[in-house]
Design an enzyme around this catalytic site. Structure first.
Site, PDB file in Angstrom:
ATOM      1  N   ASN A  13      33.699  35.591  39.543  1.00 17.45           N
ATOM      2  CA  ASN A  13      32.419  36.081  40.058  1.00 17.45           C
ATOM      3  C   ASN A  13      31.870  37.204  39.182  1.00 17.45           C
ATOM      4  OD1 ASN A  13      33.655  38.497  40.810  1.00 17.45           O
ATOM      5  ND2 ASN A  13      33.790  37.974  42.970  1.00 17.45           N
ATOM      6  N   PHE A  14      30.725  37.764  39.592  1.00 19.11           N
ATOM      7  CA  PHE A  14      30.045  38.758  38.768  1.00 19.11           C
ATOM      8  C   PHE A  14      30.387  40.196  39.158  1.00 19.11           C
ATOM      9  CE2 PHE A  14      26.428  35.479  37.980  1.00 19.11           C
ATOM     10  CZ  PHE A  14      27.256  34.773  37.128  1.00 19.11           C
ATOM     11  N   GLY A  15      31.435  40.366  39.970  1.00 17.14           N
ATOM     12  CA  GLY A  15      31.981  41.696  40.195  1.00 17.14           C
ATOM     13  C   GLY A  15      31.148  42.607  41.071  1.00 17.14           C
ATOM     14  N   VAL A  16      30.269  42.043  41.891  1.00 16.85           N
ATOM     15  CA  VAL A  16      29.432  42.861  42.767  1.00 16.85           C
ATOM     16  C   VAL A  16      30.224  43.184  44.041  1.00 16.85           C
ATOM     17  CG1 VAL A  16      27.274  42.935  44.065  1.00 16.85           C
ATOM     18  CG2 VAL A  16      27.343  41.811  41.826  1.00 16.85           C
ATOM     19  N   VAL A  35      46.046  21.033  47.922  1.00 16.60           N
ATOM     20  CA  VAL A  35      46.405  20.418  49.203  1.00 16.60           C
ATOM     21  C   VAL A  35      45.450  19.269  49.497  1.00 16.60           C
ATOM     22  CG1 VAL A  35      46.474  20.796  51.696  1.00 16.60           C
ATOM     23  CG2 VAL A  35      47.536  22.450  50.142  1.00 16.60           C
ATOM     24  N   TRP A  90      26.126  31.405  44.948  1.00 15.67           N
ATOM     25  CA  TRP A  90      27.529  31.067  45.188  1.00 15.67           C
ATOM     26  C   TRP A  90      28.089  31.782  46.416  1.00 15.67           C
ATOM     27  CZ3 TRP A  90      29.628  32.300  39.602  1.00 15.67           C
ATOM     28  CH2 TRP A  90      28.970  31.499  38.660  1.00 15.67           C
ATOM     29  N   HIS A  91      27.247  31.998  47.421  1.00 10.18           N
ATOM     30  CA  HIS A  91      27.671  32.691  48.640  1.00 10.18           C
ATOM     31  C   HIS A  91      27.772  31.705  49.804  1.00 10.18           C
ATOM     32  CE1 HIS A  91      25.676  36.553  46.814  1.00 10.18           C
ATOM     33  NE2 HIS A  91      26.796  36.217  46.198  1.00 10.18           N
ATOM     34  N   HIS A 145      26.500  40.350  48.554  1.00  9.33           N
ATOM     35  CA  HIS A 145      27.306  39.397  47.804  1.00  9.33           C
ATOM     36  C   HIS A 145      28.656  39.349  48.526  1.00  9.33           C
ATOM     37  CE1 HIS A 145      24.573  39.351  44.195  1.00  9.33           C
ATOM     38  NE2 HIS A 145      24.053  40.253  45.013  1.00  9.33           N
TER      39      HIS A 145
END
Length: 567
Positions: free
Chosen positions: A93-96, A231, A500-501, A545
């Protein structure tokens, strides 16, 4: 066949890792198995702070999902990246590091009738998870814009978060322009009230990104971690989950199976276990164990659109000299490897982030007033924003054929919040290795289209404000300043991307809620010994985010399990 475990956790992303972390530290030390489909993600060089924007392009770390063609996005298939390997999506991810609004959690508690999800309880868990580093750059005075209170943050958790050690030169001037243009300021977006323009808190410290793998480091011997173990299905004894199957090997749990594979993959595992919408299962000749029509039906997500302007070199961030010089980037990477310092800990490592309310034109619109009263009450809460802005996004990595003579640029992202549309994830094969079909239905709701138009128009106030506009020498991507509603919506449709949430596909609710699949203790309704703990269960679309929310969801589930089993 493998047995001897008390709990099996499927997935090592933020939620699954937080479940494992919470259970592992309980006094009775239950035996825990964590199964991760991907690899180790062990290379430290994958965690360079300034390269947080590039990691998702590593195909070994990304499932590479796409949406179905989106009717209101020029019929494009949009990137729907999901992390693969230890740390899950936190590895790409973008680290937010944003927690959202007090109102989000209080609404969650109301919807499921459980104060365990209320803000005061959630904030206590946040403090246990994070070590918040308050240091600011020594070469600039940011105190006007950053003033977090110690009581709102943790100081001894496994996740290291904070501010970049060195900032690009136009960060503070940009915040000043926002203030002059009439946007409120906020000294700490993670206080429970995110409203206003803030300096971004990142899931990084001293140039190194934090991921969920940090929760799994140094866990005691009662935790077994297996990578390369996707799985395919849950093993059921009647209506009780007793284990899981991975690549032909069966693993058994004496207490519970916890699914933490995310909003796009929990439904896949459930459906291939015979749990889900009956007509979908039957159409792919999967025997129905439990008809559960809610599975996969509540998909929600944030989306964003970019505004990109070419700037005078004097006013910009100074990026052109770095991003336009490969030798400088290579040299900086060597410095980072040696000391964790240098330009890769400065450029694209800090940003402005803001959450804002829209005015009466929005809240008196037919689309807003057409919402259910309960949803209006939620959106009217003081801490719940209507849209988000992030500055300093490194757009040159994302726009094809970005002009090399325009690396002195400014990019602002506008995020659409509170989406009312509900998408689906659906079966498309009887093969459990085949992904589901993902249709978020971006902009299909009238409310979402109105919110998109008004959010973009409000954000354009900044771009048109004289103190900013005087240094703009060209437009690389933006609607014209006097754009009509139709033109603003058309811009969204041509440029929209997922954040992407993904949330809500195995939704939590109260007994009798037709759209809910798990109860407020994360227990899957109708199957004993099975819980789901990740963003798929969250019944609100959080105002942030979502990586921090995923961690907090897992931590809450672990807390409930420890209490329930007397661990």
């Amino acid at each position: 066949m493998a047995s001897g475990y008390d709990f099996i956790i499927v997935g090592s992303g933020p939620a699954g890792s937080a479940v494992a972390y919470g259970l592992a530290q309980s006094p009775k030390k239950p035996k825990i198995l964590v199964l991760e489909a991907g690899g180790e993600n062990g290379d430290r060089n994958l965690r360079v702070d300034g390269q947080r924007w590039l990691t998702f392009m590593n195909k070994d770390m990304n499932w590479g999902y796409k949406t179905t063609p989106q009717e209101h996005a020029a019929n494009r298939e949009l990137d729907y990246s999901r992390g693969k390997g230890l740390g899950g999506s936190s590895a790409i991810n973008f680290g937010v590091w944003t927690v959202g609004a007090k109102g989000d959690y209080d609404e969650w508690a109301r919807l499921v009738d459980d104060d365990a999800f209320a803000w005061d309880r959630i904030q206590a868990r946040l403090k246990q998870l994070e070590t918040f580093h308050t240091q600011l750059p020594a070469d600039m005075d940011a105190s006007k814009y950053v003033a977090p209170r110690a009581e709102d943050h943790g100081s001894s958790g496994p996740l290291h978060v904070g501010f970049a050690a060195k900032w690009e030169k136009d960060i503070l001037p940009t915040l000043g322009i926002f203030a002059d243009a009439g946007f409120p300021l906020n000294p700490d977006h993670n206080s429970g009230n995110p409203i206003g323009m803030s300096v971004l808190i990142s899931s990084a410290h001293k140039g190194l990104r934090s991921t969920a793998k940090d929760l799994l480091a140094g866990l005691p011997e009662n935790v077994t971690l297996l990578t390369g173990s996707p799985v395919q299905r849950i093993i059921l004894d009647g209506k009780k989950a007793v284990g899981v199957e991975s690549n032909g090997t069966q693993y058994f749990a004496s207490k519970e199976v916890i699914l933490s594979a995310g909003s796009l993959d929990d439904p896949r595992i459930l459906m291939h276990s015979g749990i889900g919408p009956a007509e979908q299962l039957e159409s792919h000749k999967i025997p129905v164990v439990l008809p559960s029509p809610a599975i996969g039906q509540g998909l929600r997500d944030h989306a964003f659109t970019p505004l990109v302007y070419k700037r005078t070199p004097e006013s910009g961030s100074g990026r052109a000299g770095f991003y336009g010089n490969q030798a400088a980037q290579d040299e900086a990477l060597e410095e980072w490897k040696k000391s964790g310092t240098g330009p890769w800990t400065q450029y694209a490592c800090e940003a402005g982030i803001g959450y804002f309310k829209l005015g009466d034109k929005f809240t008196s619109s037919p689309e807003y007033l057409g919402l259910p009263a309960s949803e209006q009450n939620y959106l009217n809460q003081d801490t719940v924003p209507h849209y988000e802005i992030i500055t300093h996004f490194p757009m040159h990595w994302f726009l094809p054929d970005f002009p090399k003579d325009s690396l002195d640029y400014f990019c602002l992202l506008v995020f659409l919040y509170n989406a009312q549309g509900r998408g689906q994830v659906e079966l498309q094969s009887s093969d459990p290795e085949v992904p589901l079909r993902f249709n978020p239905r971006f902009l299909e709701s009238e409310f979402d289209r109105r919110a998109a138009i008004e959010s973009l128009r409000d954000a354009l106030r900044f771009a048109e404000f004289p103190a900013f506009a005087k240094d703009t020498v060209g437009t690389l991507a933006a609607p014209k300043p006097d754009a009509t509603d139709e033109e603003l919506l058309g811009y969204w449709e041509q440029t929209i991307s997922s954040s992407w949430h993904m949330t809500g596909t195995v939704k939590m609710g109260k007994a009798g809620d037709e759209d809910a699949a798990v109860d407020n203790n994360f227990r899957f309704v109708g199957i004993d010994g099975l819980r789901v703990a990740d963003m798929s269960v969250v019944p609100v679309l959080p105002s942030c985010h979502t990586q921090a929310v995923a961690y907090l969801t897992g931590a809450t589930c672990a807390e409930k399990l420890v209490k329930e089993y007397g661990l």
